[in-house]
Write a protein that holds these residues in place. Structure first.
Motif, PDB file in Angstrom:
ATOM      1  N   GLY A  42      19.046 102.462  -0.055  1.00 32.16           N
ATOM      2  CA  GLY A  42      17.644 102.436   0.127  1.00 32.16           C
ATOM      3  C   GLY A  42      17.214 103.350   1.395  1.00 32.16           C
ATOM      4  O   GLY A  42      17.634 102.773   2.561  1.00 32.16           O
ATOM      5  N   LEU A  43      16.541 104.314   1.241  1.00 31.03           N
ATOM      6  CA  LEU A  43      16.204 105.069   2.380  1.00 31.03           C
ATOM      7  C   LEU A  43      14.856 104.654   2.963  1.00 31.03           C
ATOM      8  O   LEU A  43      13.902 104.812   2.156  1.00 31.03           O
ATOM      9  N   GLY A  44      14.653 104.424   4.193  1.00 31.46           N
ATOM     10  CA  GLY A  44      13.415 104.229   4.729  1.00 31.46           C
ATOM     11  C   GLY A  44      12.706 105.438   5.033  1.00 31.46           C
ATOM     12  O   GLY A  44      13.250 106.532   5.037  1.00 31.46           O
ATOM     13  N   GLU A  45      11.371 105.360   5.352  1.00 31.48           N
ATOM     14  CA  GLU A  45      10.662 106.650   5.762  1.00 31.48           C
ATOM     15  C   GLU A  45      11.234 107.227   7.134  1.00 31.48           C
ATOM     16  O   GLU A  45      11.756 106.508   7.896  1.00 31.48           O
ATOM     17  N   ASP A  46      11.054 108.453   7.288  1.00 33.35           N
ATOM     18  CA  ASP A  46      11.544 109.214   8.662  1.00 33.35           C
ATOM     19  C   ASP A  46      13.188 108.907   8.764  1.00 33.35           C
ATOM     20  O   ASP A  46      13.659 108.873   9.840  1.00 33.35           O
ATOM     21  N   THR A  47      13.943 108.621   7.400  1.00 29.26           N
ATOM     22  CA  THR A  47      15.277 108.491   7.390  1.00 29.26           C
ATOM     23  C   THR A  47      15.805 109.060   6.454  1.00 29.26           C
ATOM     24  O   THR A  47      15.399 109.083   5.512  1.00 29.26           O
ATOM     25  N   GLY A  48      17.192 109.319   6.851  1.00 30.58           N
ATOM     26  CA  GLY A  48      18.073 110.030   5.639  1.00 30.58           C
ATOM     27  C   GLY A  48      19.651 109.806   5.866  1.00 30.58           C
ATOM     28  O   GLY A  48      19.989 109.007   6.924  1.00 30.58           O
ATOM     29  N   LEU A  49      20.236 110.331   5.092  1.00 31.52           N
ATOM     30  CA  LEU A  49      21.833 110.060   5.104  1.00 31.52           C
ATOM     31  C   LEU A  49      22.192 111.798   4.966  1.00 31.52           C
ATOM     32  O   LEU A  49      21.867 112.606   4.040  1.00 31.52           O
ATOM     33  N   LEU A  50      23.248 112.062   5.766  1.00 31.36           N
ATOM     34  CA  LEU A  50      24.033 113.315   5.805  1.00 31.36           C
ATOM     35  C   LEU A  50      25.383 112.871   5.033  1.00 31.36           C
ATOM     36  O   LEU A  50      26.180 112.131   5.632  1.00 31.36           O
ATOM     37  N   ILE A  51      25.553 113.485   3.907  1.00 33.80           N
ATOM     38  CA  ILE A  51      26.597 113.420   3.198  1.00 33.80           C
ATOM     39  C   ILE A  51      27.712 114.229   2.894  1.00 33.80           C
ATOM     40  O   ILE A  51      27.139 115.489   2.506  1.00 33.80           O
ATOM     41  N   THR A  52      28.995 114.290   3.795  1.00 31.35           N
ATOM     42  CA  THR A  52      29.825 115.225   3.839  1.00 31.35           C
ATOM     43  C   THR A  52      31.007 115.082   2.770  1.00 31.35           C
ATOM     44  O   THR A  52      31.371 113.791   2.796  1.00 31.35           O
ATOM     45  N   ASN A  53      31.734 115.978   2.392  1.00 28.29           N
ATOM     46  CA  ASN A  53      32.925 115.759   1.502  1.00 28.29           C
ATOM     47  C   ASN A  53      32.652 114.863   0.442  1.00 28.29           C
ATOM     48  O   ASN A  53      33.729 114.180  -0.267  1.00 28.29           O
ATOM     49  N   ASN A  54      31.492 114.808  -0.095  1.00 28.79           N
ATOM     50  CA  ASN A  54      31.050 113.947  -1.319  1.00 28.79           C
ATOM     51  C   ASN A  54      31.565 112.417  -0.799  1.00 28.79           C
ATOM     52  O   ASN A  54      31.695 111.710  -1.694  1.00 28.79           O
ATOM     53  N   ASN A  55      31.517 111.923   0.122  1.00 30.19           N
ATOM     54  CA  ASN A  55      31.916 110.743   0.623  1.00 30.19           C
ATOM     55  C   ASN A  55      31.611 110.185   2.025  1.00 30.19           C
ATOM     56  O   ASN A  55      31.421 108.879   2.051  1.00 30.19           O
ATOM     57  N   ASP A  56      31.436 110.927   3.060  1.00 29.78           N
ATOM     58  CA  ASP A  56      31.334 110.527   4.390  1.00 29.78           C
ATOM     59  C   ASP A  56      29.608 110.419   4.745  1.00 29.78           C
ATOM     60  O   ASP A  56      29.328 111.538   4.723  1.00 29.78           O
ATOM     61  N   MET A  57      29.193 109.360   4.858  1.00 31.97           N
ATOM     62  CA  MET A  57      27.691 109.260   5.081  1.00 31.97           C
ATOM     63  C   MET A  57      27.339 109.019   6.442  1.00 31.97           C
ATOM     64  O   MET A  57      28.212 107.996   7.235  1.00 31.97           O
ATOM     65  N   GLU A  58      26.404 109.506   7.085  1.00 37.70           N
ATOM     66  CA  GLU A  58      25.775 109.358   8.486  1.00 37.70           C
ATOM     67  C   GLU A  58      24.578 109.123   8.461  1.00 37.70           C
ATOM     68  O   GLU A  58      23.570 110.004   7.948  1.00 37.70           O
ATOM     69  N   ALA A  59      23.783 108.106   9.174  1.00 35.97           N
ATOM     70  CA  ALA A  59      22.438 107.801   9.161  1.00 35.97           C
ATOM     71  C   ALA A  59      21.868 108.751  10.074  1.00 35.97           C
ATOM     72  O   ALA A  59      22.161 108.937  11.072  1.00 35.97           O
ATOM     73  N   ILE A  60      20.656 109.313   9.580  1.00 35.63           N
ATOM     74  CA  ILE A  60      19.801 110.258  10.553  1.00 35.63           C
ATOM     75  C   ILE A  60      18.289 109.761  10.397  1.00 35.63           C
ATOM     76  O   ILE A  60      18.107 109.272   9.366  1.00 35.63           O
ATOM     77  N   GLY A  61      17.846 110.134  11.304  1.00 38.03           N
ATOM     78  CA  GLY A  61      16.208 109.842  11.444  1.00 38.03           C
ATOM     79  C   GLY A  61      16.025 108.573  12.278  1.00 38.03           C
ATOM     80  O   GLY A  61      16.824 107.994  13.038  1.00 38.03           O
ATOM     81  N   SER A  62      14.851 108.199  12.270  1.00 35.41           N
ATOM     82  CA  SER A  62      14.240 107.105  13.162  1.00 35.41           C
ATOM     83  C   SER A  62      14.256 105.736  12.395  1.00 35.41           C
ATOM     84  O   SER A  62      14.257 104.826  13.416  1.00 35.41           O
ATOM     85  N   GLY A  63      14.357 105.502  11.064  1.00 39.92           N
ATOM     86  CA  GLY A  63      14.294 104.294  10.515  1.00 39.92           C
ATOM     87  C   GLY A  63      15.895 103.741  10.029  1.00 39.92           C
ATOM     88  O   GLY A  63      16.804 103.796  10.652  1.00 39.92           O
ATOM     89  N   LEU A  64      15.499 102.918   9.020  1.00 38.27           N
ATOM     90  CA  LEU A  64      16.858 102.199   8.558  1.00 38.27           C
ATOM     91  C   LEU A  64      17.339 102.794   7.050  1.00 38.27           C
ATOM     92  O   LEU A  64      16.439 103.095   6.296  1.00 38.27           O
ATOM     93  N   VAL A  65      18.627 102.579   7.037  1.00 40.71           N
ATOM     94  CA  VAL A  65      19.111 102.761   5.447  1.00 40.71           C
ATOM     95  C   VAL A  65      19.905 101.382   5.212  1.00 40.71           C
ATOM     96  O   VAL A  65      20.738 100.939   5.924  1.00 40.71           O
ATOM     97  N   ILE A  66      19.373 100.919   3.980  1.00 42.98           N
ATOM     98  CA  ILE A  66      20.077  99.705   3.425  1.00 42.98           C
ATOM     99  C   ILE A  66      21.051  99.813   2.369  1.00 42.98           C
ATOM    100  O   ILE A  66      20.620 100.797   1.467  1.00 42.98           O
TER     101      ILE A  66
END
Length: 290
Positions: free
Chosen positions: A214-238
């Protein structure tokens, strides 16, 4: 699936301001909330040639593609990415056209805008354009970026309909196939603002192998190697993990009746936190226990 490319999925940009405003340049600090937190800048930085990368904005999902495309071009140019254009794909035959394929072949980044994800998949799915996108993602230093509908469509399974208020009533959430850049997840957007937690709960309990994102506004995920996720932006990822669900009444209640779920695991990510899809392990960047 081993992939050289990167996914950047974003929950939406309700706070980014309008780049069609008369006083955009004067009020740029106020209008760049979405960008100053680093999401668009991160897309540029993660691309092969940085500010010189060829970026194609694809507003296929939008009902106002001309306006949306122009806003993103101006935003990216403001951040130094001058080699940016808009690729208007509005019919399936265009997604098989040699001219459009040549532009995709030359691109280092594609940015799918918000709108209707079902419109996006129904136009692009199974076309030569879709095939080339997948090939570039697997085999090149290439970035697929998508916000709102563009994010929801990135996974193999895609939510395309379902009210927020009635999302935990059986049958209220509709799921179909997405563009299949990443498997075993299901993505929902505008997540916190629109109260879509119940929608993701139902999607996950119906197939607990899927990790709900679940991606909040102003928020995202960078996904590399189709496996490693990093939260980016100002909000929350659920994140919603259904693998340890102990019980549910999902198959016993009639359509429109409430769903019960026992032991659904959730994680909350914020900027710089990471999550490993192979181990389901999360690392909090600024942990109080380090």
């Amino acid at each position: 699936m081993n992939c050289r490319g990167k996914l950047i999925i974003i929950g939406g940009a309700v706070d980014k301001g309008s780049f069609t405003e008369i006083n955009f340049d004067k009020d740029v600090a106020k209008n760049l909330n979405f960008f100053e937190k680093g999401i668009l800048k991160r897309i540029i930085d993660e691309s092969k040639h940085k500010e010189k990368s060829r970026i194609e904005i694809i507003p296929t999902a939008s009902s106002i593609p001309k306006e949306v495309g122009a806003e993103y071009v101006k935003a990216l140019q403001y951040l130094g990415a001058e080699n940016t254009d808009v690729l208007y794909i509005e019919r399936r035959e265009q997604a098989n056209d040699d001219e459009f394929l040549a532009r995709l072949n030359a691109a280092d980044v594609v940015m799918f805008t918000g709108g209707d994800q079902l419109r996006l998949t129904s136009i692009l799915g199974g076309t030569k354009f879709h095939d080339m996108l997948m090939d570039k993602y697997k085999n090149e230093d290439f970035v697929y970026a998508g916000t709102s509908a563009g994010a929801a469509a990135a996974s193999n399974n895609m939510i395309y309909q379902g009210s927020s208020s009635e999302a935990l009533l059986k049958g209220e959430v509709k799921i179909t196939s997405g563009l299949s850049f990443i498997d075993n997840v299901i993505i929902d957007t505008h997540f916190v603002k629109r109260g879509r937690i119940g929608r993701l709960f139902q999607a996950v309990v119906s197939n607990p192998k899927l990790l709900g994102i679940g991606l909040g506004e102003d928020t995202g995920l960078l996904i590399t190697n189709n496996n490693d996720m990093e939260a980016i932006g100002s909000g929350l990822v659920i994140l919603v993990d259904g693998r340890e669900v102990k019980d549910t009444n999902l198959t016993e209640v009639a359509l429109g009746q409430p769903i019960s779920i026992n032991h659904l695991v959730t994680h909350v990510m914020s900027m710089h936190d990471t999550f490993d899809l192979s181990t389901y392990k999360m690392k909090i960047h600024s942990s109080q226990y380090v």
